[in-house]
Design an enzyme around this catalytic site. Structure first.
Site, PDB file in Angstrom:
ATOM      1  N   HIS A   1     -14.293  -3.515  -0.136  1.00  0.00           N
ATOM      2  CA  HIS A   1     -13.308  -2.443  -0.357  1.00  0.00           C
ATOM      3  C   HIS A   1     -13.734  -1.605  -1.553  1.00  0.00           C
ATOM      4  O   HIS A   1     -14.697  -1.922  -2.231  1.00  0.00           O
ATOM      5  CB  HIS A   1     -11.885  -2.993  -0.486  1.00  0.00           C
ATOM      6  CG  HIS A   1     -11.632  -3.854  -1.690  1.00  0.00           C
ATOM      7  ND1 HIS A   1     -12.233  -5.075  -1.873  1.00  0.00           N
ATOM      8  CD2 HIS A   1     -10.819  -3.678  -2.767  1.00  0.00           C
ATOM      9  CE1 HIS A   1     -11.804  -5.618  -2.995  1.00  0.00           C
ATOM     10  NE2 HIS A   1     -10.946  -4.793  -3.571  1.00  0.00           N
TER      11      HIS A   1
ATOM     12  N   HIS B   1     -12.449  -0.707  -4.549  1.00  0.00           N
ATOM     13  CA  HIS B   1     -12.101  -0.873  -5.963  1.00  0.00           C
ATOM     14  C   HIS B   1     -13.364  -0.948  -6.839  1.00  0.00           C
ATOM     15  O   HIS B   1     -14.371  -1.529  -6.437  1.00  0.00           O
ATOM     16  CB  HIS B   1     -11.238  -2.131  -6.164  1.00  0.00           C
ATOM     17  CG  HIS B   1      -9.817  -1.942  -5.730  1.00  0.00           C
ATOM     18  ND1 HIS B   1      -9.007  -2.997  -5.370  1.00  0.00           N
ATOM     19  CD2 HIS B   1      -9.061  -0.826  -5.602  1.00  0.00           C
ATOM     20  CE1 HIS B   1      -7.811  -2.526  -5.035  1.00  0.00           C
ATOM     21  NE2 HIS B   1      -7.819  -1.215  -5.158  1.00  0.00           N
TER      22      HIS B   1
ATOM     23  N   ASP C   1     -14.294  -2.689  -9.288  1.00  0.00           N
ATOM     24  CA  ASP C   1     -14.881  -3.999  -9.592  1.00  0.00           C
ATOM     25  C   ASP C   1     -15.565  -4.606  -8.360  1.00  0.00           C
ATOM     26  O   ASP C   1     -15.968  -5.773  -8.373  1.00  0.00           O
ATOM     27  CB  ASP C   1     -13.837  -4.958 -10.188  1.00  0.00           C
ATOM     28  CG  ASP C   1     -12.704  -5.278  -9.235  1.00  0.00           C
ATOM     29  OD1 ASP C   1     -12.176  -4.350  -8.593  1.00  0.00           O
ATOM     30  OD2 ASP C   1     -12.337  -6.476  -9.115  1.00  0.00           O
ATOM     31  N   HIS C   2     -15.710  -3.794  -7.297  1.00  0.00           N
ATOM     32  CA  HIS C   2     -16.449  -4.219  -6.098  1.00  0.00           C
ATOM     33  C   HIS C   2     -17.552  -3.232  -5.722  1.00  0.00           C
ATOM     34  O   HIS C   2     -18.401  -3.538  -4.896  1.00  0.00           O
ATOM     35  CB  HIS C   2     -15.485  -4.398  -4.914  1.00  0.00           C
ATOM     36  CG  HIS C   2     -14.439  -5.428  -5.204  1.00  0.00           C
ATOM     37  ND1 HIS C   2     -14.457  -6.688  -4.685  1.00  0.00           N
ATOM     38  CD2 HIS C   2     -13.352  -5.387  -6.033  1.00  0.00           C
ATOM     39  CE1 HIS C   2     -13.435  -7.389  -5.156  1.00  0.00           C
ATOM     40  NE2 HIS C   2     -12.745  -6.618  -5.983  1.00  0.00           N
TER      41      HIS C   2
ATOM     42  N   HIS D   1      -4.611  -5.443   0.975  1.00  0.00           N
ATOM     43  CA  HIS D   1      -4.952  -5.232  -0.438  1.00  0.00           C
ATOM     44  C   HIS D   1      -5.267  -3.749  -0.641  1.00  0.00           C
ATOM     45  O   HIS D   1      -4.769  -3.110  -1.562  1.00  0.00           O
ATOM     46  CB  HIS D   1      -6.135  -6.125  -0.801  1.00  0.00           C
ATOM     47  CG  HIS D   1      -6.601  -5.990  -2.217  1.00  0.00           C
ATOM     48  ND1 HIS D   1      -5.831  -6.370  -3.293  1.00  0.00           N
ATOM     49  CD2 HIS D   1      -7.773  -5.530  -2.735  1.00  0.00           C
ATOM     50  CE1 HIS D   1      -6.517  -6.125  -4.415  1.00  0.00           C
ATOM     51  NE2 HIS D   1      -7.686  -5.616  -4.103  1.00  0.00           N
TER      52      HIS D   1
ATOM     53  N   ASP E   1     -11.149  -9.362  -1.743  1.00  0.00           N
ATOM     54  CA  ASP E   1      -9.866  -9.669  -2.393  1.00  0.00           C
ATOM     55  C   ASP E   1      -8.761  -9.908  -1.364  1.00  0.00           C
ATOM     56  O   ASP E   1      -7.593  -9.579  -1.604  1.00  0.00           O
ATOM     57  CB  ASP E   1      -9.446  -8.513  -3.312  1.00  0.00           C
ATOM     58  CG  ASP E   1     -10.280  -8.428  -4.576  1.00  0.00           C
ATOM     59  OD1 ASP E   1     -11.152  -9.291  -4.789  1.00  0.00           O
ATOM     60  OD2 ASP E   1     -10.053  -7.473  -5.354  1.00  0.00           O
TER      61      ASP E   1
ATOM     62  N   HIS F   1     -13.009 -13.261  -6.903  1.00  0.00           N
ATOM     63  CA  HIS F   1     -12.442 -13.563  -8.229  1.00  0.00           C
ATOM     64  C   HIS F   1     -12.208 -15.056  -8.413  1.00  0.00           C
ATOM     65  O   HIS F   1     -11.851 -15.766  -7.461  1.00  0.00           O
ATOM     66  CB  HIS F   1     -11.094 -12.850  -8.430  1.00  0.00           C
ATOM     67  CG  HIS F   1     -11.196 -11.353  -8.503  1.00  0.00           C
ATOM     68  ND1 HIS F   1     -11.442 -10.679  -9.675  1.00  0.00           N
ATOM     69  CD2 HIS F   1     -11.089 -10.412  -7.537  1.00  0.00           C
ATOM     70  CE1 HIS F   1     -11.481  -9.373  -9.426  1.00  0.00           C
ATOM     71  NE2 HIS F   1     -11.264  -9.178  -8.126  1.00  0.00           N
TER      72      HIS F   1
HETATM   73 FE    FE Z   1     -11.256  -7.248  -7.205  1.00  0.00          FE
HETATM   74 ZN    ZN Z   2      -9.549  -5.177  -5.177  1.00  0.00          ZN
END
Ligand code: FE
Ligand code: ZN
Length: 256
Positions: A57, A59, A61-62, A115, A134, A172
């Site tokens: 996805h 985001h 942090d990905h 998400h 996530d 995570h």
């Molecule tokens: Fe994440």
């Molecule tokens: Zn995420």
């Protein structure tokens, strides 16, 4: 037969980036690169040549490392056809039930919205390996930023039907805090108590609680058990639908 070798790279506060190498061809995929530098360093140390990025996805942090890794390696970026405008540098758009090839290793794509509205997952069936981003965490699930409880519950029902030996690689290390919540609503679940003890031992020893097995998870994760009578009773919703129970558990976790 080809195999998939996996390297786990911890980054930021609690993220995992994965490298997956197809032994037959030497092709290497990076899954959800939050950052570029630690990925390029690890690949160099291993002598692995990165050929693909697989994003679950959009985001940051990905996907934060997408463009730098692509510039450094010339790899192809694969991401969700439901969300292409938010995946930096996307080359190949994939949808539910598509097959992604990393050398000779094949992954089936699952569309798992909730998400985010475009979230996907990659299941390497022959390697019993699921990159879930996530959507599932051990003893938890992703927050519903852009989707509904119905969508996320449907994901849980679909994913828990995968073989019990499926190894789940989530993005995570959230397991300890998920356990603190889960034991408040499913205290008599022996599978959950077993996982609690196991994770405590792992974390005390400085080890990760990820990956984990689908067979263990579906017995212990309250978000996968919203259709169990004990869970409905625990949130005072006996007789209500699994989606209602799931939504209530998710809501309680959001403010736990
Ligand atoms: Fe994440
Ligand atoms: Zn995420």
């Amino acid at each position: 037969m080809t195999t998939l070798e996996i390297e786990q790279i911890p980054v930021l506060k609690d993220n995992f980036i994965y490298l997956a190498r197809d032994s037959g061809s030497g092709a290497v995929a990076v899954i959800d690169p939050a950052e570029a530098a630690p990925v390029l360093e690890r690949a160099k140390a291993l002598g692995w040549r990165i050929t693909h990025i697989l994003n679950t996805h959009h985001h940051p942090d990905h996907t934060g490392g997408n463009l730098e890794i692509k510039a450094a390696t010339g790899c192809k970026i694969i991401g969700s056809s439901y969300d292409p405008e938010r995946i930096p540098g996307i080359d190949i758009q994939v949808k539910d039930d598509d097959t992604v090839e990393v050398g000779q290793s094949k992954a089936k794509v699952f569309f798992v919205p909730g998400h985010t509205r475009g979230h996907i997952a990659y299941w390497f069936a022959d390697a019993n390996t699921l990159f879930i981003g996530d959507t599932i965490f051990s003893i938890g699930c992703g927050r519903l930023f852009e989707g509904t409880a119905q969508q996320m519950w449907d994901n849980m029902v679909r994913l828990r039907a995968l073989p019990p030996e499926t190894k789940i690689y989530c993005a995570h290390e959230y397991t300890e805090s998920n356990l603190r919540f889960a034991v408040t609503i499913d205290p008599a679940n022996t599978a959950l108590r077993k996982r609690e003890a196991e994770v405590k031992a792992l974390r005390t020893a400085g080890k990760y609680s990820v990956p984990f097995l689908m067979g263990d998870e579906r017995a212990a994760n309250p978000f996968m058990r919203a259709d169990a009578a004990e869970l409905a009773a625990a949130v005072n919703m006996t007789g209500r639908t699994p989606v209602d129970v799931f939504a209530e558990i998710r809501k309680r976790k959001d403010t736990f």
